[in-house]
Design a protein around this motif. Structure first.
Motif, short mmCIF file in Angstrom:
data_model
loop_
_atom_site.label_atom_id
_atom_site.label_comp_id
_atom_site.label_asym_id
_atom_site.label_seq_id
_atom_site.Cartn_x
_atom_site.Cartn_y
_atom_site.Cartn_z
N THR A 370 0.75 -1.22 -0.08
CA THR A 370 0.09 0.10 -0.04
C THR A 370 0.91 1.28 0.02
N LEU A 371 1.98 1.55 0.87
CA LEU A 371 2.66 2.48 0.85
C LEU A 371 3.52 2.73 -0.16
N THR A 373 2.69 1.84 -3.45
CA THR A 373 1.59 2.16 -4.58
C THR A 373 0.92 3.59 -4.22
N LYS A 374 1.17 3.95 -3.18
CA LYS A 374 0.67 5.52 -2.80
C LYS A 374 1.91 6.36 -3.36
N GLN A 377 2.06 6.92 -6.66
CA GLN A 377 0.87 7.94 -7.33
C GLN A 377 0.91 9.18 -6.60
N THR A 378 1.73 9.59 -5.75
CA THR A 378 1.86 10.92 -5.22
C THR A 378 2.30 11.85 -5.91
N GLN A 385 3.70 14.90 1.87
CA GLN A 385 3.29 13.44 1.73
C GLN A 385 4.50 12.47 1.33
N LEU A 389 5.48 9.21 3.51
CA LEU A 389 5.41 7.79 2.78
C LEU A 389 6.83 7.12 2.79
#
Length: 413
Positions: A370-371, A373-374, A377-378, A385, A389
């Protein structure tokens, strides 16, 4: 041939407010006193006839009285004349440091060889005719050298070398030029408020054949001005260099004879070493090259180097941890370390697979996925942000390593 030592911009009492540690800030301030000792030594080594200080001997009118005593005691130990003109930091007018009663008393008692030149009047001394251009206010709208434009040169002795001793900027310097020559704390607090077109010198209006050497102060780096003029720079560096030509660690020894070109030589007087490096990190090999570069610059010295590092790039988690460990050690060894920019932390493929391939830790694997992927995409401009992450992934990797170490101990038992 008469010989002089040209120096300027000692700025004794400089606050260095951007050094937050009081002990280290004090050490840096004291180094400027040590520079005076170096000037005394070089004056003796080169058998000069006179020392000329082209302004800004003190940093402000509020310099501590005990510090004034130390400076004047050092000057008084020189067995030749020391000529001083006021600059913009230590102007000669009302409210200036040279008008203070305690300073005047200490000058008489401790430095009888100090000649404070407050008036634009020719002075014959040590085989020279000196033409002082003192600043009597911090900001002079009239050029301090204006009197030379109307000087009757025929009234001067024809056989004495003529020295113009001045403090100010040369006409044509831009505001950017001026800001670049002073230390960052000065620019932020005083010089950025300096009015336009003040303290300007106009040597192009003077008869260049009528004088033999132009001894300038105000520009903090070594700089030649025309065939006979020099900014000597500050004898002790006061900011990080902007290029290899940004020399801020010297005085000038000048042999000057009437009607001849001056023979000018810089002599190093600095005690501290200032460095500025721009580095891009993409791998552990890059980090090792940077370590070697800084080791070459600083050697084994402790507490005598100031370093500005401009960082960019991206390292894996292990390499980034090694970077932080190295920077922490540098902070301890150097007098000051300033970091600009940022080196990002991203798991390398092998580090990410360690987290994603843990079949016995499905929660950790899910969080890592999850981390990651975020992070992908950030928005790249969302630095807050991204940092959050990256920190989370680093912490997750640390937990993974701790779990691995605990499992290894259990297996060994």
């Amino acid at each position: 041939m008469p010989r002089l030592l040209h120096t300027a911009d000692w700025q004794i009492g400089k606050p260095y407010r951007w050094i937050t540690d009081p002990e280290r800030r004090s050490r840096l301030q004291r180094t400027r006193l040590v520079a005076i000792e170096q000037i005394i030594e070089q004056a003796a080594n080169h058998a000069v006839d006179v020392v000329m200080v082209a302004g800004d001997l003190f940093d402000s009118s509020t310099v501590d009285g005990a510090l004034v005593m130390e400076v004047l005691e050092l000057i008084g130990s020189i067995n030749i004349p020391v000529l001083v003109i006021p600059g913009n930091h230590d102007h000669g007018g009302a409210g200036g440091v040279w008008r203070r009663g305690d300073v005047q008393v200490e000058m008489q008692q401790r430095a009888a060889n100090l000649h404070l030149l407050l008036e634009p009047v020719p002075l014959e001394i040590a085989g020279f005719t000196v033409l002082p251009c003192p600043l009597r206010r911090q900001h002079e709208s009239v050029s301090p050298g204006a009197w030379i434009e109307t000087l009757d040169w025929s009234q001067l002795k024809p056989d004495l070398a003529r020295i113009v001793l001045a403090h100010g900027s040369i006409q044509g310097f831009t505001a950017t030029d001026y800001a670049s020559i002073h230390n960052e704390d000065d620019v932020a607090q005083t010089d950025s408020k300096r009015p336009q077109a003040v303290n300007q010198l106009n040597p192009s209006r003077w008869d260049v054949e009528a004088y033999d050497y132009l001894a300038l102060g105000d520009w903090h780096a070594l700089k030649a001005v025309g065939p006979k003029g020099w900014y000597c720079g500050t004898p002790e560096p006061d900011r990080f260099p902007t290029s290899s030509d940004d020399q801020r660690n010297q005085v000038l020894i000048a042999d000057v004879e009437r009607g001849q070109s001056p023979d000018v030589r810089p002599v190093c007087t600095a005690g501290m070493h200032w460095h500025s490096e721009r580095i891009s990190l993409r791998s552990g090999k890059d980090l090792e090259r940077v370590k070697q570069r800084i080791q070459t610059l600083t050697g084994s010295r402790v507490g005598r180097d100031l370093l500005r590092l401009e960082l960019d790039g991206q390292l894996g988690l292990e390499d980034h941890h090694a970077l932080q460990h190295w920077l922490d050690r540098l902070r301890t060894r150097l007098l000051h370390l300033r970091i600009r920019g940022h080196c990002h932390r991203r798991p390398e493929a092998s580090e990410l697979s360690e987290l994603l391939d843990r079949s016995n830790a499905p929660l950790m694997r899910s969080i890592a996925q999850t981390l990651q992927t975020k992070l992908e995409q950030t928005d790249p401009t969302d630095s807050e942000q991204i940092s959050l992450l990256e920190t989370s992934l680093c912490e997750l990797h640390r937990l993974y390593q701790a779990a691995e170490a605990e499992e290894a101990l259990e297996a060994a038992a």
